[in-house]
Write a protein that holds these residues in place. Structure first.
Motif, short mmCIF file in Angstrom:
data_model
loop_
_atom_site.label_atom_id
_atom_site.label_comp_id
_atom_site.label_asym_id
_atom_site.label_seq_id
_atom_site.Cartn_x
_atom_site.Cartn_y
_atom_site.Cartn_z
N ILE A 32 0.85 -1.20 0.00
CA ILE A 32 0.00 0.00 0.00
C ILE A 32 0.88 1.24 0.00
CG2 ILE A 32 -1.67 1.37 1.33
CD1 ILE A 32 -2.87 -1.32 2.29
N LYS A 33 1.88 1.27 0.86
CA LYS A 33 2.77 2.44 0.95
C LYS A 33 3.49 2.69 -0.37
CE LYS A 33 6.56 4.55 3.54
NZ LYS A 33 6.50 5.66 2.66
N LYS A 34 4.00 1.63 -0.98
CA LYS A 34 4.72 1.74 -2.24
C LYS A 34 3.80 2.31 -3.33
CE LYS A 34 5.74 -2.16 -3.99
NZ LYS A 34 6.22 -3.48 -4.37
N ALA A 35 2.58 1.80 -3.41
CA ALA A 35 1.63 2.28 -4.42
C ALA A 35 1.22 3.73 -4.15
CB ALA A 35 0.40 1.37 -4.44
N MET A 36 1.02 4.06 -2.89
CA MET A 36 0.64 5.44 -2.54
C MET A 36 1.78 6.41 -2.86
SD MET A 36 -2.46 5.23 -1.44
CE MET A 36 -2.80 6.71 -0.53
N ASP A 56 -2.36 6.26 -11.99
CA ASP A 56 -2.63 5.33 -13.10
C ASP A 56 -3.24 4.08 -12.45
OD1 ASP A 56 -2.32 3.05 -14.78
OD2 ASP A 56 -0.71 4.03 -15.88
N HIS A 57 -4.52 3.85 -12.68
CA HIS A 57 -5.20 2.75 -11.98
C HIS A 57 -4.57 1.39 -12.25
CE1 HIS A 57 -7.41 2.63 -15.82
NE2 HIS A 57 -7.64 1.37 -15.53
N LYS A 58 -4.12 1.13 -13.47
CA LYS A 58 -3.51 -0.17 -13.78
C LYS A 58 -2.24 -0.38 -12.96
CE LYS A 58 -5.26 -0.52 -18.48
NZ LYS A 58 -4.92 -0.64 -19.89
N LYS A 59 -1.39 0.64 -12.96
CA LYS A 59 -0.14 0.57 -12.20
C LYS A 59 -0.44 0.46 -10.70
CE LYS A 59 4.12 3.19 -11.50
NZ LYS A 59 4.84 4.43 -11.83
N PHE A 60 -1.41 1.24 -10.23
CA PHE A 60 -1.76 1.24 -8.81
C PHE A 60 -2.23 -0.14 -8.37
CE2 PHE A 60 -4.53 1.79 -5.18
CZ PHE A 60 -3.75 2.58 -4.35
N PHE A 61 -3.17 -0.74 -9.12
CA PHE A 61 -3.70 -2.06 -8.74
C PHE A 61 -2.61 -3.11 -8.73
CE2 PHE A 61 -7.98 -0.46 -10.34
CZ PHE A 61 -8.44 -0.20 -9.06
N GLU A 62 -1.68 -3.01 -9.65
CA GLU A 62 -0.58 -3.97 -9.69
C GLU A 62 0.35 -3.76 -8.48
OE1 GLU A 62 2.91 -5.36 -12.71
OE2 GLU A 62 1.00 -4.69 -13.54
N MET A 63 0.73 -2.52 -8.23
CA MET A 63 1.66 -2.22 -7.13
C MET A 63 1.08 -2.57 -5.76
SD MET A 63 3.45 1.36 -8.21
CE MET A 63 4.75 1.25 -6.99
N PHE A 66 -7.32 3.59 0.84
CA PHE A 66 -6.14 2.75 1.06
C PHE A 66 -5.27 3.27 2.20
CE2 PHE A 66 -7.59 1.59 -3.07
CZ PHE A 66 -7.27 0.26 -3.20
N ALA A 67 -5.23 4.59 2.38
CA ALA A 67 -4.45 5.21 3.45
C ALA A 67 -5.11 6.54 3.80
CB ALA A 67 -3.01 5.43 3.01
N THR A 68 -5.33 6.77 5.08
CA THR A 68 -6.04 7.98 5.50
C THR A 68 -5.34 9.26 5.06
OG1 THR A 68 -4.99 7.84 7.67
CG2 THR A 68 -7.20 6.91 7.46
N ASP A 69 -4.03 9.19 4.87
CA ASP A 69 -3.30 10.38 4.44
C ASP A 69 -3.18 10.46 2.91
OD1 ASP A 69 -1.52 8.27 4.14
OD2 ASP A 69 0.18 9.35 5.00
N GLY A 70 -3.90 9.62 2.20
CA GLY A 70 -3.88 9.65 0.74
C GLY A 70 -4.49 10.96 0.23
N ARG A 71 -4.02 11.39 -0.93
CA ARG A 71 -4.54 12.63 -1.50
C ARG A 71 -5.84 12.37 -2.25
NH1 ARG A 71 -3.97 13.05 -6.99
NH2 ARG A 71 -2.51 11.63 -8.00
N ASP A 72 -6.57 13.43 -2.51
CA ASP A 72 -7.76 13.33 -3.36
C ASP A 72 -7.28 13.22 -4.80
OD1 ASP A 72 -9.20 13.79 -1.05
OD2 ASP A 72 -9.79 15.82 -1.59
N LEU A 73 -8.01 12.48 -5.61
CA LEU A 73 -7.72 12.45 -7.04
C LEU A 73 -8.16 13.78 -7.64
CD1 LEU A 73 -8.89 8.86 -8.12
CD2 LEU A 73 -6.58 9.64 -7.58
N THR A 74 -7.45 14.23 -8.64
CA THR A 74 -7.86 15.46 -9.33
C THR A 74 -9.12 15.15 -10.14
OG1 THR A 74 -6.57 14.98 -11.33
CG2 THR A 74 -5.44 16.21 -9.54
N ASP A 75 -9.80 16.19 -10.58
CA ASP A 75 -11.00 15.98 -11.42
C ASP A 75 -10.63 15.20 -12.68
OD1 ASP A 75 -12.61 17.28 -9.61
OD2 ASP A 75 -12.62 19.19 -10.69
N LYS A 76 -9.48 15.53 -13.26
CA LYS A 76 -9.02 14.84 -14.47
C LYS A 76 -8.80 13.35 -14.19
CE LYS A 76 -5.05 14.93 -17.63
NZ LYS A 76 -3.76 15.56 -17.89
#
Length: 109
Positions: free
Chosen positions: A12-16, A26-33, A71-81
């Motif tokens: 989780i930390k590595k992906a974040m 990048d959702h594909k990269k994130f799900f893999e990581m 995934f982590a409480t300190d995760g950022r919000d996704l941008t609108d894009k």
């Protein structure tokens, strides 16, 4: 159920860390990581339920914006894009939300 109960904390930390900067998600990269791609259908369902904050049976655009915080409480919000691109990638039936089957298909792609 928290993601840390499904996935390894170090994954989780590595992906974040890989998507800390705005417009780098990048959702594909994130799900893999994060290790979700190789998980069982049952684990994917648990992850989906954790991300479906309002328990509607769908992950709507507003919930996607806060996806990383699932995934982590300190995760950022996704941008609108990022949010709109993520929704387009997953919403195969065009109803403006992501169902469990769409989520599983997106994770496995």
């Amino acid at each position: 159920m928290a993601m840390k109960d499904i996935l390894k904390a170090e994954d989780i930390k590595k992906a974040m860390d890989a998507c800390k900067v705005a417009d780098t998600f990048d959702h594909k990269k994130f799900f893999e990581m994060v290790g979700l791609k190789t998980r069982s259908t049952d684990d994917l369902k648990k992850a989906f339920l954790a991300l479906d904050v309002d328990n509607s049976g769908f992950i709507e655009e507003e919930e996607l914006k806060f996806f990383l915080k699932g995934f982590a409480t300190d995760g950022r919000d996704l941008t609108d894009k990022e949010t709109k691109a993520f929704l387009r990638a997953a919403d195969k039936d065009g109803d403006g939300k992501i169902g469990m089957e769409e989520f599983a298909a997106m994770v496995r792609e």
